[in-house]
Design a protein around this motif. Structure first.
Motif, short mmCIF file in Angstrom:
data_model
loop_
_atom_site.label_atom_id
_atom_site.label_comp_id
_atom_site.label_asym_id
_atom_site.label_seq_id
_atom_site.Cartn_x
_atom_site.Cartn_y
_atom_site.Cartn_z
N GLU A 51 1.10 -1.14 0.12
CA GLU A 51 -0.05 -0.04 -0.01
C GLU A 51 0.96 1.17 -0.03
O GLU A 51 2.16 1.44 0.53
CB GLU A 51 -0.93 -0.01 1.26
CG GLU A 51 -1.93 1.05 1.37
CD GLU A 51 -3.10 0.89 2.23
OE1 GLU A 51 -3.07 -0.19 3.02
OE2 GLU A 51 -3.93 1.89 2.14
N ARG A 53 2.71 2.54 -2.33
CA ARG A 53 3.90 1.97 -3.01
C ARG A 53 4.98 1.12 -1.85
O ARG A 53 5.95 1.06 -2.65
CB ARG A 53 4.49 3.44 -3.63
CG ARG A 53 3.72 3.97 -4.55
CD ARG A 53 4.53 5.32 -5.07
NE ARG A 53 3.53 6.26 -5.63
CZ ARG A 53 3.10 6.33 -7.05
NH1 ARG A 53 3.93 5.41 -7.75
NH2 ARG A 53 2.40 7.07 -7.52
N GLN A 54 4.62 0.96 -0.87
CA GLN A 54 5.59 0.16 0.04
C GLN A 54 4.99 -1.03 0.18
O GLN A 54 3.73 -1.46 0.34
CB GLN A 54 5.15 0.91 1.57
CG GLN A 54 5.73 2.37 1.31
CD GLN A 54 6.93 2.73 1.78
OE1 GLN A 54 7.79 2.75 0.77
NE2 GLN A 54 7.55 2.54 2.93
N ILE A 55 6.00 -2.01 0.20
CA ILE A 55 5.65 -3.47 0.74
C ILE A 55 5.67 -3.27 2.26
O ILE A 55 6.70 -3.39 2.70
CB ILE A 55 6.87 -4.46 0.10
CG1 ILE A 55 6.83 -4.46 -1.25
CG2 ILE A 55 6.79 -5.65 0.76
CD1 ILE A 55 5.83 -5.13 -2.15
N GLU A 56 4.48 -3.43 2.80
CA GLU A 56 4.38 -2.83 4.03
C GLU A 56 4.47 -4.14 4.96
O GLU A 56 5.02 -4.38 6.03
CB GLU A 56 2.89 -2.23 4.26
CG GLU A 56 2.73 -0.88 3.77
CD GLU A 56 1.61 -0.17 4.42
OE1 GLU A 56 0.76 -0.94 4.82
OE2 GLU A 56 1.59 0.85 4.75
N ARG A 57 3.74 -5.24 4.59
CA ARG A 57 3.46 -6.57 5.41
C ARG A 57 4.00 -7.41 4.52
O ARG A 57 3.72 -7.95 3.46
CB ARG A 57 2.16 -6.64 5.57
CG ARG A 57 1.46 -5.63 6.46
CD ARG A 57 1.65 -5.60 8.06
NE ARG A 57 1.04 -4.34 8.46
CZ ARG A 57 1.48 -3.25 8.85
NH1 ARG A 57 2.96 -3.24 8.47
NH2 ARG A 57 1.04 -2.48 9.59
N VAL A 58 5.09 -8.32 5.15
CA VAL A 58 5.47 -9.94 4.79
C VAL A 58 5.33 -10.53 5.93
O VAL A 58 6.11 -10.39 6.69
CB VAL A 58 6.88 -9.45 4.25
CG1 VAL A 58 7.24 -10.98 3.39
CG2 VAL A 58 6.90 -8.39 3.26
N LEU B 62 10.28 -4.08 8.23
CA LEU B 62 9.29 -4.82 9.21
C LEU B 62 9.09 -6.04 8.60
O LEU B 62 8.56 -6.23 7.67
CB LEU B 62 7.93 -4.15 9.31
CG LEU B 62 7.21 -4.63 10.44
CD1 LEU B 62 7.86 -4.45 11.66
CD2 LEU B 62 5.76 -3.85 10.51
N ASN B 85 11.87 -11.93 6.02
CA ASN B 85 10.57 -11.11 5.41
C ASN B 85 10.96 -9.57 5.54
O ASN B 85 10.67 -8.88 4.54
CB ASN B 85 9.18 -11.43 6.23
CG ASN B 85 8.88 -12.94 5.82
OD1 ASN B 85 9.25 -13.53 4.87
ND2 ASN B 85 8.04 -13.32 6.76
N ALA B 89 10.81 -6.36 2.83
CA ALA B 89 9.82 -5.18 2.86
C ALA B 89 10.27 -3.96 2.55
O ALA B 89 11.80 -3.68 2.41
CB ALA B 89 9.54 -5.51 4.28
N SER B 90 9.78 -2.85 2.45
CA SER B 90 10.22 -1.61 2.05
C SER B 90 10.62 -1.08 3.21
O SER B 90 9.74 -1.26 4.40
CB SER B 90 9.00 -0.77 1.40
OG SER B 90 8.70 -1.39 0.32
N LYS B 255 -3.51 7.33 4.90
CA LYS B 255 -3.58 6.80 3.27
C LYS B 255 -4.67 7.28 2.48
O LYS B 255 -5.01 6.78 1.24
CB LYS B 255 -3.56 5.15 3.48
CG LYS B 255 -2.28 4.73 4.02
CD LYS B 255 -2.37 3.49 4.15
CE LYS B 255 -1.06 2.70 4.78
NZ LYS B 255 -1.09 1.35 5.29
#
Lengths: 485, 445
Positions: A51, A53-58, B62, B85, B89-90, B255
């Protein structure tokens, strides 16, 4: 497949269970009651959320546990635990057995069962690096953004894969080992212009591996979701009132799932909680209507080799040319009606007892070309994408939202409309359907019932319902809004 | 090993594995559910579950992993998975873990005798729910559900900044869904009560409420489309509060997913409308000494007398807004990362009784059931939901109606509230009194 617990260390490093130990646990759980069952599960999953533009959750996870069930007459006792060692399961079996019925212990002999349904997986999610999954998510995100960098305010992408390994054994001798591999991706786009904010959604899922995403599938999803959000920005508010509604085949079978499928689940029907209770053999729909539940369709999100009671998935005709021919059964409801189970006993996980659930439910295609259905509709609403729905199975009333709808005027599709909901009554709609197309389209989702979510798909051709209540805003509001803009 | 020892050991292991910051969350629960039908027990469910969720921060990235297997091998694998992971992640400069607070408030969140009360008594309680509902009216013919439920839980959390906290508690409740039938028509109604204290359960009231609600909808029909007043039953208001509570999270605002974004300090509702989240509410079903990150729970006013005063925050969104966490990090279970969620979220009561509000309504609907709340658009606030209730004419309840649709916009609805009742009632985590909105579109024939 090897026994799923042999390679795995349990709580406290205790040993794993073999067939004879399962037989022992079943004997303790049964204690003279009609039926006992053990369901063991180990699930591995990956979820990725993108969300802003970020890979927020892995997120990756492992969950294991067992559910034990004993059934005596109309009484079911169910227990579950994360502890998979024999002592813990014997203790649970004893607790469950006592609750259902205290009696004699009788022997059980387990026989391994096979399923005729083949659900091949080309690329396993657990053999795919997480970097590759992140790349798929990025592909969907970027394709959506490219549709309109200015108006798209937000793009959210969700990815999930699960590998669920189960062992099912019961006192009727059923012994099943199975693995269910599922992948899913969804895209949600938000577009904004002035004070108008609209969303668009699309998803794909299957009982398949990573090959589900081959052929630019993620980019297609992103584009579709973005297109819908952008289209709805330009849409006018839906009209309110009674009108003809054409559901496009592309919209999938959410309507048949909600408005008819739930009422044909045997538990609801047997308890007189369904508008279809006691209607076997009766004309419940227009003779153009044939409704089928089929868990065997290759790769579909709602497909499986075995249900969660160890019965093979099958094709069940529920309504044949308007006549109600059968219900969807689990073990308990089939025994109560004196029929064979239909492979619809499903559960979300070991935390739940199985209940009758749909797999892939569809309204069978007819003969009319879909263009002709629109041409023959003087005025009404065309639904090209269906949103979520809810149904009251007791009286059959339902509500759906329409994320992509258009006006039909003089047999032609004209302006897109937003904010429409369809309100009606399931049995009434089935009787009303007067045109059935020869096309066919699928949709998918996680269906909720009694607090359990299971993966399902549904499908239908283009159909026409001559008169449905469309909820929207009545005329004076449209005028007010037009002036405000 | 206790939960507290376990989470501390996992945080130590994460540190040894190279995590810059880490957090472990342990949860254990034991539940009992009893369902009766026609005077006999139909389903009994006993459950025990536990697991650990591990959050790791690495260069602002994270990673999260969970496991239900508490063996040391499985826990170490989960630490490794969380680290892996975090690598994909960003990076986000606002990712952070909270520091330990000075202290946590002591709370009494359970009934210590609950486990000692015999199962037979609890089965009888469920039977009493059903019996009182069936006895209420001869037209009550089917029990869809009559149930008793209890849950005991234990939570421990530790992070590498020194947070180390544990909490335990229990709650119990009863519910019924009953079906009334007459002239080939069936309607259902429900009653529900959840409490921290077993002695407070009133099974007869639950059964009677379900029966009353089912019977009053018999004979319902569709009326012509109209613009009229809508008197919302407290339960229906809580359905709308569920939508409000997510729109009032800082995440939704940051957001651009909230209809309240950028409106702090502005009027967003009619005077007299006050919305509160209180994680420390005495006896509240969602009360706890700390949230899903170990931040102490507190009371937060979100809308005060119609004016938007702020959003629900966790450590991440708070850092982004330059504000403190409001203690609203919430976890669905050990399997989820802490996100943002409400606790005991309610619309503050006003002065009028429900009866007075109805009596002061010339024409409209007393709305008792809505369907399709999931169709409410949380961003635009547009909604269009199926509606059932009783028609009001000249201050009197007249005929039952169903199959109607109520459409509008959440902000219009909040601004249109012209009466707030005194009858605040909680349905688990959401509470509301009766509320009247002056004019909405009610579509029918």
């Amino acid at each position: 497949m090897e026994n799923i617990y042999t390679s795995y260390e349990n709580n406290g490093g205790k040993r794993v269970l073999d067939k004879s130990e399962l037989e022992e646990i079943l004997r303790v759980a049964q204690r003279g009651s009609d039926f006992a069952e053990v369901f063991m599960e180990r699930t591995e999953s990956t979820r990725i959320g993108c969300e802003a533009r970020q890979i927020e959750r892995v997120i990756s996870g492992r969950e294991q546990g067992a559910g034990i069930r004993a059934v005596h007459g109309e009484n079911t006792a169910y227990g579950y635990t994360n502890a998979l060692d024999k002592e813990s399961l014997l203790r649970l079996a004893d607790q469950v057995g006592r609750a259902a019925q205290a009696g004699e212990v009788s022997p059980v002999a387990l026989q391994r069962r096979e399923s005729p349904v083949d659900l091949p997986v080309a690329r396993r999610p657990d053999a795919t690096p997480v970097e590759d999954k992140v790349a798929l998510v990025r592909e969907a995100e970027e394709a959506a953004r490219r549709q309109d960098e200015k108006l798209l305010r937000q793009v959210t992408v969700g990815y999930a894969d699960t590998i669920q390994q189960v062992t099912i054994a019961n006192t009727e001798g059923v012994y099943v080992e199975d693995e269910r591999v599922r992948c899913r991706m969804s895209v949600n786009a938000v577009a904004a212009e002035g004070t108008v904010i609209q969303t668009g959604y699309d998803s794909v899922g299957g009982t398949r591996g990573e090959e589900l995403f081959d052929g630019e599938k993620p980019a297609d999803l992103g584009r579709q979701a973005a297109r819908r959000a952008l289209l709805m920005l330009k849409a006018r508010r839906a009209p309110a009132g009674r009108m003809a509604v054409v559901l496009s085949g592309e919209a999938g079978g959410t309507m048949v799932h909600e408005a008819c499928g739930h009422g044909l689940e045997a538990d609801l029907a047997q308890k007189n909680l369904s508008v279809y209770s006691g209607k076997k053999g009766a004309q419940v729909a227009s003779e153009l209507v044939t409704v089928v539940d089929d868990g065997t369709l290759p790769g579909r999100f709602g497909s499986f080799r075995f249900d969660d009671e160890g019965n093979p998935a099958q094709k069940t005709v529920l309504i044949d040319q308007g006549i109600l021919t059968g219900y969807m059964h689990d073990h308990i409801t089939a025994a109560r009606d004196g029929v064979a189970p239909t492979g619809n006993g499903r559960r979300q996980s070991f935390q739940h007892r199985p209940i009758p659930r749909m797999s892939t439910t569809y309204l069978a295609p007819g003969e009319t070309p879909p263009e002709e259905i629109i041409r023959e509709t003087k005025s009404g609403l065309l639904v090209r994408h269906m949103g979520g729905g809810q149904v009251n199975t007791i009286n059959g009333d339902f509500v759906f939202d329409v994320p992509e709808g258009y006006l039909i005027e003089n047999g032609e599709v004209t302006a897109p409309v937003r904010g429409a909901t369809l309100t009606g009554n399931g049995p009434d709609v089935l009787k009303q359907i007067d045109l059935v197309g020869k096309d066919f389209g699928f949709s998918l989702g996680i269906c909720g019932k009694e607090g359990q979510g299971v993966p399902v798909s549904d499908a239908q051709p283009t159909i026409r319902i001559p008169s449905l209540v469309v909820g929207g805003i009545i005329e004076d509001d449209i005028v007010e809004e037009g002036e405000g803009d | 090993m206790t939960g507290r020892d376990l989470v501390n050991a996992v945080v130590d292991e994460a540190r040894r594995s190279g995590a810059e910051a880490s957090e472990a969350y342990f949860e254990r629960s034991e539940d009992v559910t009893i369902e009766v039908r026609d005077g006999a027990m139909e389903n009994l469910k006993v459950a025990q579950e536990s697991g650990v969720g591990i959050r790791i921060l690495r260069s602002g990235c994270l990673g999260f992993a969970y496991t239900s297997d508490r063996s040391w091998t499985a826990l170490r694998e989960a630490v490794d998975a969380a680290l892996a992971n975090a690598r994909v992640a960003s990076s986000d400069p606002f990712n952070n873990l909270p520091k330990p607070p000075a202290a946590y408030a002591g709370m009494n969140l359970g009934d210590p005798r609950l486990k000692e009360i015999p199962l037979e008594d609890k089965i009888e309680l469920a039977r009493r729910i059903e019996r009182s509902g069936r006895a209420y009216d001869p037209r009550i013919q089917i029990t869809e559900q009559a149930a008793y439920e209890e849950s005991h839980y234990q939570v421990s959390i530790a992070n590498s900044l020194g947070v180390s906290a544990s909490d335990e508690g229990s709650f119990c409740g009863g519910g019924a869904s009953l079906v009334a039938g007459a002239d080939g028509e069936q309607q259902s109604g429900f009653g529900i009560q959840y409490t921290r204290n077993y002695a407070e359960l009133d099974p007869e009231a639950i059964g009677r409420e379900a029966a009353f609600k089912a019977v009053r909808l018999l004979g319902a029909r569709r009326l012509p489309t109209k613009r009229a007043a809508v008197v919302f039953d407290p339960y229906v208001v809580t359905n709308f509060l569920a939508v409000l509570s997510s729109a009032l999270t800082a995440e939704a605002a940051q957001k651009g997913r909230s209809l309240f974004a950028g409106k702090v300090g502005e009027r967003v509702a009619a005077a007299g409308v006050t919305v509160i989240d209180d994680g420390a509410l005495p006896g509240g079903l969602m009360s706890a000494p700390f949230d899903g990150e170990g931040v102490p729970s507190r009371r937060t006013i979100l809308i005060q007398d119609g004016k938007l005063t702020g959003f629900l925050q966790n450590s991440y969104t708070g850092a982004k807004d330059g504000l403190a966490s409001t203690g609203n990090a919430s976890r669905g279970s050990y399997k989820s990362t802490p996100e943002l969620g409400s606790t005991n979220f309610y619309l503050a009561p006003g002065e009028l009784t429900q009866e007075q509000i109805i009596r002061q309504t010339d024409e409209g609907i007393y709305l008792t059931d809505v369907m399709g709340m999931h169709t409410v658009n949380p961003i635009s606030g547009d909604f269009s939901v199926g509606a059932a209730g009783i028609w009001i004419e000249h201050g009197e309840l007249t005929t039952p109606v169903r199959g109607m649709v109520i459409a509008g916009n959440m902000l219009e609805l909040l601004e249109g509230i012209d009466a707030v009742g005194s009858d605040l009632r909680f349905f688990i985590g959401k509470g509301a009194p009766t509320v009247r909105v002056a004019r909405l579109t009610i579509s029918g024939q």
